[in-house]
Each structure stands twice: as structure tokens, then as C-alpha cells.
Design an enzyme around this catalytic site. Structure first.
Site, short mmCIF file in Angstrom:
data_model
loop_
_atom_site.label_atom_id
_atom_site.label_comp_id
_atom_site.label_asym_id
_atom_site.label_seq_id
_atom_site.Cartn_x
_atom_site.Cartn_y
_atom_site.Cartn_z
N THR A 84 0.92 -1.15 -0.03
CA THR A 84 0.00 0.08 -0.16
C THR A 84 0.80 1.22 0.05
O THR A 84 1.79 1.37 0.63
CB THR A 84 -0.84 0.18 1.25
OG1 THR A 84 -1.84 -1.30 1.17
CG2 THR A 84 -1.83 1.41 1.44
N GLY A 85 0.54 2.30 -0.82
CA GLY A 85 0.98 3.52 -0.60
C GLY A 85 1.35 4.03 -1.82
O GLY A 85 0.86 3.63 -2.82
N ALA A 94 8.09 1.49 2.28
CA ALA A 94 8.40 1.59 3.60
C ALA A 94 8.67 3.09 4.15
O ALA A 94 8.67 3.91 3.20
CB ALA A 94 9.93 0.89 3.94
N GLY A 99 2.81 4.21 7.37
CA GLY A 99 2.65 5.66 7.15
C GLY A 99 1.04 5.70 6.84
O GLY A 99 0.40 6.61 7.02
N GLU A 107 -0.58 -5.61 6.07
CA GLU A 107 0.57 -5.58 5.47
C GLU A 107 1.41 -6.72 5.86
O GLU A 107 2.17 -7.57 5.22
CB GLU A 107 1.31 -4.08 5.30
CG GLU A 107 0.81 -3.10 4.40
CD GLU A 107 1.38 -1.80 4.70
OE1 GLU A 107 1.24 -0.97 3.72
OE2 GLU A 107 1.84 -1.64 5.68
#
Ligand code: 5RP
Length: 234
Positions: free
Chosen positions: A38-39, A95, A108, A115
Site C-alpha cells: 500500500t502507498g 516503507a 504511514g 501488510e
């Protein structure tokens, strides 16, 4: 260089790391199921994978947001139940910080628990980052901790007692598991494995964003002079 230019450069680096991860996936047997984190870096990875011609059977997403993005590209979503105990060959994720031993702070984006679950069934954790995420010691980035909402006060108290750090509620944010996040600042994490375990013993903590017991195996670190590939030392 102003902040917008800086952010643009960082985004270009994230994209470069994402493209490098697609090449790692290209080396897997065709038809593999992979884990997808994710991100913003992972978003680039999903987009790059979709346009790459690499054939996978499907992906196990670590968040609803990544699931939506994968599905929008027509990539099959695979549930963990469908793969049994695993393993899946690879998990690709970003990360917030990564240290020389490939221990990480993650979460974050608030997806740390899922995850961790998907990473746990992967043979290889491929971490994709821009160079700003590489640190000598974890802790400058506030450590996310997913908690059961009713336990706010006692968890904050226990975290302060255990670590000396102060935690701040990520107000207004609800995880995909309907929980809350505390972000713990003021930490210098010299023993991430121990802290990861100790925080998880606090009643009311679902999990914390230290990925030390299951750290990264491969790091694709995008720098101004290219993407550096390295494997976990030792
Ligand atoms: C989400 C995460 C992300 O991997 C981490 O926050 C990095 O995000 P980005 O790629 O946007 O910099 O752990 O829970």
C-alpha cells in the site's frame, strides 16, 4: 529547490523503484500470485505492472485502496484463504524507513496490519523506496501502532512507560479493520525485534509498524544515480 520540486523528484524516484520491482516480478514463473502492499510507491508499481505485459495470476492486496487500484486495472484479486498457508513467491511494498539490517517502519498509510499478514506468507519481501527512506537507525518517522479504539488511554500510557515516546492519535483516520492508529514519536530504535514484540504484548494493540521479525529480503532503493538493488545482509 522548493518543496514542490522536491516532492516531484521524490515521486520520480518512487516510480523508478516501482519499475525495478516489475522486473523482479518478471523473473517469477508466469501465473504467480503476488502480494501487493500500500502507498504511493506501490501505486506506481501497480500501474507499471498493469502496463508491463508481465503475466501474473492475481494479487493479494494489503488494503482496500490497493484492491481498488488493482481491480481497476483488471488484475484478479486473490484472498489469503485461496492460497492456503502459502507461500506466495513475492510481496512488494514500500516503507517509511529502512535500516541497514533491512528492518523497517511501515504504516504511514495505516495499512500495517494487513501488510504484516500478507508479508508473512511471502517467500521474498521486496521493498521499494526512494533514497530518503534509508536511515542508520529507525525512529525518526513516528512509529504507527494500530489499536482497538476503546483502549486509547491505557495503550498510550503503556507505550510511554515502555518506550519513553509520546503517542499521538491519528484523528479522523479509521483503518480497513475499523481500528485507530497511534503514531509514536521520540524513539531511537536500537533493537527493533525486541520493541516489535514488546509493543505487541500491550493489551489493545493489534500490531505495530515495526517490520523486524519479518523484514525485507530485497531492497530496491531509487537514488539520483539509479536504482540500487541489495539483499538483506547476513
Ligand atoms: C502504508 C505503508 C507504506 O508502505 C509506507 O507508508 C510508504 O508509503 P509511500 O510509498 O507512500 O511513501 O507502510 O501503510
Amino acid at each position: 529547490m522548493d518543496a514542490t520540486t522536491n516532492r516531484m523528484n521524490q515521486d520520480e524516484l518512487k516510480k523508478a523503484a516501482a519499475f525495478a520491482a516489475v522486473e523482479e516480478i518478471r523473473t517469477l514463473a508466469p501465473g504467480a500470485v503476488i502480494g501487493v502492499g500500500t502507498g504511493s510507491t506501490v501505486n506506481h508499481f501497480i500501474d507499471a505492472l498493469a502496463g508491463s505485459g508481465v503475466i501474473i495470476r492475481g494479487a493479494v492486496p494489503s488494503s482496500e485502496a490497493s484492491a481498488r487500484r488493482l481491480a481497476a486495472h483488471g488484475i484478479l484479486l486473490v484472498g489469503l484463504d485461496e492460497i492456503g498457508a502459502g507461500p506466495i513467491p513475492a510481496y512488494v511494498d514500500g516503507a517509511d524507513e529502512i535500516d541497514p539490517g533491512f528492518n523497517m517502519i511501515k504504516g504511514g498509510g495505516g495499512a500495517l496490519t494487513r501488510e504484516k499478514i500478507v508479508a508473512a506468507v511471502a517467500r521474498r519481501f521486496i521493498c521499494i523506496c526512494d533514497a530518503s527512506k534509508k536511515v542508520a537507525t529507525l525512529g525518526r518517522f513516528p512509529l504507527p501502532v494500530e489499536i482497538i479504539p476503546m483502549a486509547h488511554t491505557q495503550v498510550r500510557h503503556e507505550i510511554a512507560r515502555l518506550t519513553g515516546g509520546s503517542s499521538r492519535w491519528r484523528e479522523g483516520f479509521v483503518t480497513d479493520n475499523a481500528n485507530h492508529i497511534l503514531d509514536v514519536s521520540g524513539l531511537t530504535i536500537n533493537d527493533p525485534r525486541t520493541l516489535e514484540s514488546d509493543l505487541n504484548q500491550i493489551a489493545g494493540v493489534v500490531t505495530n509498524g515495526l517490520f523486524a521479525r519479518r523484514g525485507a529480503d530485497v531492497l530496491l532503493l531509487a537514488t539520483a544515480s539509479g536504482v540500487e538493488r541489495s539483499e538483506r545482509p547476513g
